[in-house]
Design a protein around this motif. Sequence first.
Motif, mmCIF file in Angstrom:
data_model
loop_
_atom_site.group_PDB
_atom_site.id
_atom_site.type_symbol
_atom_site.label_atom_id
_atom_site.label_comp_id
_atom_site.label_asym_id
_atom_site.label_seq_id
_atom_site.Cartn_x
_atom_site.Cartn_y
_atom_site.Cartn_z
ATOM 1 N N MET A 180 24.462 172.179 53.330
ATOM 2 C CA MET A 180 25.009 170.827 53.252
ATOM 3 C C MET A 180 24.245 169.985 52.234
ATOM 4 O O MET A 180 24.824 169.148 51.582
ATOM 5 N N GLU A 183 25.888 167.673 49.052
ATOM 6 C CA GLU A 183 25.674 166.229 48.959
ATOM 7 C C GLU A 183 25.000 165.860 47.648
ATOM 8 O O GLU A 183 25.350 164.872 47.004
ATOM 9 N N SER A 222 27.533 166.114 44.870
ATOM 10 C CA SER A 222 28.474 165.007 44.988
ATOM 11 C C SER A 222 27.871 163.725 44.429
ATOM 12 O O SER A 222 28.520 162.986 43.678
ATOM 13 N N ASP A 223 26.610 163.460 44.781
ATOM 14 C CA ASP A 223 25.936 162.272 44.255
ATOM 15 C C ASP A 223 25.752 162.356 42.744
ATOM 16 O O ASP A 223 25.926 161.369 42.023
#
Length: 54
Positions: free
Chosen positions: A1, A5, A8-9
């Motif tokens: 995960m 993340e 994505s950031d």
Amino acid sequence: MGLIEFLSDLFGLLGNIQPYEKPRRVFTRGFVAFCVLVAVFELIALNQFYGARG
């Protein structure tokens, strides 16, 4: 995960980068003339201090 993340950031930040703008000219004609004038003055001053005395 954590990796998802992070990616994505990262892509979110890359999407917010401002578009490229042409930079302003750094060395204007007046600035170059000033630099040449200072260089000539320095050469004259150094020649007076350290020039060959004859």
